[in-house]
Design a protein around this motif. Sequence first.
Motif, PDB file in Angstrom:
ATOM      1  N   ARG A   1     -22.923 -20.720  16.017  1.00  0.00           N
ATOM      2  CA  ARG A   1     -23.001 -21.116  14.944  1.00  0.00           C
ATOM      3  C   ARG A   1     -21.035 -20.517  14.077  1.00  0.00           C
ATOM      4  O   ARG A   1     -20.056 -20.864  14.174  1.00  0.00           O
ATOM      5  N   ALA A   2     -21.343 -19.297  14.781  1.00  0.00           N
ATOM      6  CA  ALA A   2     -20.227 -18.643  14.202  1.00  0.00           C
ATOM      7  C   ALA A   2     -19.116 -18.724  14.780  1.00  0.00           C
ATOM      8  O   ALA A   2     -18.059 -18.741  14.995  1.00  0.00           O
ATOM      9  N   LEU A   3     -19.230 -18.703  16.772  1.00  0.00           N
ATOM     10  CA  LEU A   3     -18.082 -19.677  17.144  1.00  0.00           C
ATOM     11  C   LEU A   3     -17.579 -21.015  17.489  1.00  0.00           C
ATOM     12  O   LEU A   3     -15.937 -21.047  16.956  1.00  0.00           O
ATOM     13  N   PHE A   4     -18.708 -21.713  16.333  1.00  0.00           N
ATOM     14  CA  PHE A   4     -18.503 -23.111  16.459  1.00  0.00           C
ATOM     15  C   PHE A   4     -16.582 -22.710  14.659  1.00  0.00           C
ATOM     16  O   PHE A   4     -15.610 -23.442  14.156  1.00  0.00           O
TER      17      PHE A   4
ATOM     18  N   MET B   1     -25.645 -32.871   7.264  1.00  0.00           N
ATOM     19  CA  MET B   1     -26.648 -33.087   7.813  1.00  0.00           C
ATOM     20  C   MET B   1     -25.969 -32.363   9.723  1.00  0.00           C
ATOM     21  O   MET B   1     -24.863 -31.758   9.796  1.00  0.00           O
ATOM     22  N   GLU B   2     -27.638 -32.128  10.368  1.00  0.00           N
ATOM     23  CA  GLU B   2     -27.027 -30.951  11.515  1.00  0.00           C
ATOM     24  C   GLU B   2     -27.571 -31.407  12.238  1.00  0.00           C
ATOM     25  O   GLU B   2     -27.861 -32.584  12.321  1.00  0.00           O
ATOM     26  N   SER B   3     -26.722 -31.369  13.854  1.00  0.00           N
ATOM     27  CA  SER B   3     -27.066 -31.785  15.350  1.00  0.00           C
ATOM     28  C   SER B   3     -27.414 -30.827  15.969  1.00  0.00           C
ATOM     29  O   SER B   3     -27.457 -29.318  15.514  1.00  0.00           O
ATOM     30  N   VAL B   4     -28.448 -31.215  17.105  1.00  0.00           N
ATOM     31  CA  VAL B   4     -28.754 -30.023  17.867  1.00  0.00           C
ATOM     32  C   VAL B   4     -27.447 -29.909  19.314  1.00  0.00           C
ATOM     33  O   VAL B   4     -27.245 -31.397  19.466  1.00  0.00           O
ATOM     34  N   LEU B   5     -27.165 -29.309  19.748  1.00  0.00           N
ATOM     35  CA  LEU B   5     -26.325 -28.947  20.937  1.00  0.00           C
ATOM     36  C   LEU B   5     -27.176 -28.109  21.931  1.00  0.00           C
ATOM     37  O   LEU B   5     -28.140 -27.194  21.901  1.00  0.00           O
ATOM     38  N   THR B   6     -27.576 -28.478  23.049  1.00  0.00           N
ATOM     39  CA  THR B   6     -28.127 -28.211  24.470  1.00  0.00           C
ATOM     40  C   THR B   6     -26.952 -27.240  25.268  1.00  0.00           C
ATOM     41  O   THR B   6     -26.442 -27.866  25.765  1.00  0.00           O
ATOM     42  N   VAL B   7     -27.603 -26.589  25.783  1.00  0.00           N
ATOM     43  CA  VAL B   7     -26.660 -25.518  26.173  1.00  0.00           C
ATOM     44  C   VAL B   7     -26.995 -25.345  27.556  1.00  0.00           C
ATOM     45  O   VAL B   7     -28.766 -24.666  27.861  1.00  0.00           O
ATOM     46  N   ARG B   8     -26.884 -25.333  29.304  1.00  0.00           N
ATOM     47  CA  ARG B   8     -26.780 -24.803  30.192  1.00  0.00           C
ATOM     48  C   ARG B   8     -26.533 -23.736  30.469  1.00  0.00           C
ATOM     49  O   ARG B   8     -25.112 -23.050  30.615  1.00  0.00           O
ATOM     50  N   LEU B   9     -27.427 -22.561  30.486  1.00  0.00           N
ATOM     51  CA  LEU B   9     -27.479 -21.110  30.833  1.00  0.00           C
ATOM     52  C   LEU B   9     -28.224 -20.916  32.409  1.00  0.00           C
ATOM     53  O   LEU B   9     -29.119 -20.852  32.527  1.00  0.00           O
ATOM     54  N   ASP B  10     -27.917 -20.174  33.085  1.00  0.00           N
ATOM     55  CA  ASP B  10     -27.807 -19.478  34.600  1.00  0.00           C
ATOM     56  C   ASP B  10     -29.550 -18.289  33.601  1.00  0.00           C
ATOM     57  O   ASP B  10     -28.780 -18.087  32.513  1.00  0.00           O
ATOM     58  N   ALA B  11     -30.261 -18.042  33.703  1.00  0.00           N
ATOM     59  CA  ALA B  11     -31.406 -17.202  33.088  1.00  0.00           C
ATOM     60  C   ALA B  11     -31.058 -16.275  33.258  1.00  0.00           C
ATOM     61  O   ALA B  11     -31.512 -15.777  32.151  1.00  0.00           O
ATOM     62  N   TYR B  12     -30.164 -15.445  33.988  1.00  0.00           N
ATOM     63  CA  TYR B  12     -29.968 -14.147  33.371  1.00  0.00           C
ATOM     64  C   TYR B  12     -29.105 -14.399  32.642  1.00  0.00           C
ATOM     65  O   TYR B  12     -28.774 -12.939  32.017  1.00  0.00           O
ATOM     66  N   ALA B  13     -27.394 -15.443  32.491  1.00  0.00           N
ATOM     67  CA  ALA B  13     -27.159 -15.417  31.407  1.00  0.00           C
ATOM     68  C   ALA B  13     -27.815 -15.080  30.560  1.00  0.00           C
ATOM     69  O   ALA B  13     -27.652 -14.220  29.272  1.00  0.00           O
ATOM     70  N   LYS B  14     -29.095 -16.419  29.834  1.00  0.00           N
ATOM     71  CA  LYS B  14     -29.352 -16.601  28.991  1.00  0.00           C
ATOM     72  C   LYS B  14     -30.362 -15.150  28.136  1.00  0.00           C
ATOM     73  O   LYS B  14     -30.242 -14.670  27.207  1.00  0.00           O
ATOM     74  N   GLU B  15     -31.165 -14.012  29.468  1.00  0.00           N
ATOM     75  CA  GLU B  15     -31.292 -13.283  29.229  1.00  0.00           C
ATOM     76  C   GLU B  15     -30.774 -11.777  28.818  1.00  0.00           C
ATOM     77  O   GLU B  15     -31.042 -11.431  27.460  1.00  0.00           O
ATOM     78  N   GLN B  16     -30.002 -11.722  29.488  1.00  0.00           N
ATOM     79  CA  GLN B  16     -29.206 -10.567  29.350  1.00  0.00           C
ATOM     80  C   GLN B  16     -28.397 -10.334  27.517  1.00  0.00           C
ATOM     81  O   GLN B  16     -28.044  -9.945  26.299  1.00  0.00           O
TER      82      GLN B  16
END
Length: 94
Positions: free
Chosen positions: A33-36, A1-16
């Motif tokens: 997934r590799a981190l988990f 069973m899969e689950s969804v994870l939502t993460v808040r990042l600032d735009a720069y961190a996400k882009e880079q």
Amino acid sequence: MESVLTVRLDAYAKEQGTLVMRRLGVSPSSAVRALFDYAIKNDRLPFSDFAEPTAADVAWRVQAFDHCHTKKPLALTDEELREQRLKERYGSDA
């Protein structure tokens, strides 16, 4: 069973970060997934920024876990527990 994870990042961190991952041929989802997987396998994070828990932290976590997951400390041997369970299930003649 899969689950969804939502993460808040600032735009720069996400882009880079996404650019770095693309360059490495990894999607953000694969990286998370590799981190988990790493955390589960090694019981720690792969970053040196996070300190190992102190002995007091570990003791507190164990106590909290035990409080949530055990009704009372078990003072019976395995054989005594087995006999008790058999008696409960089949009566005193077991």
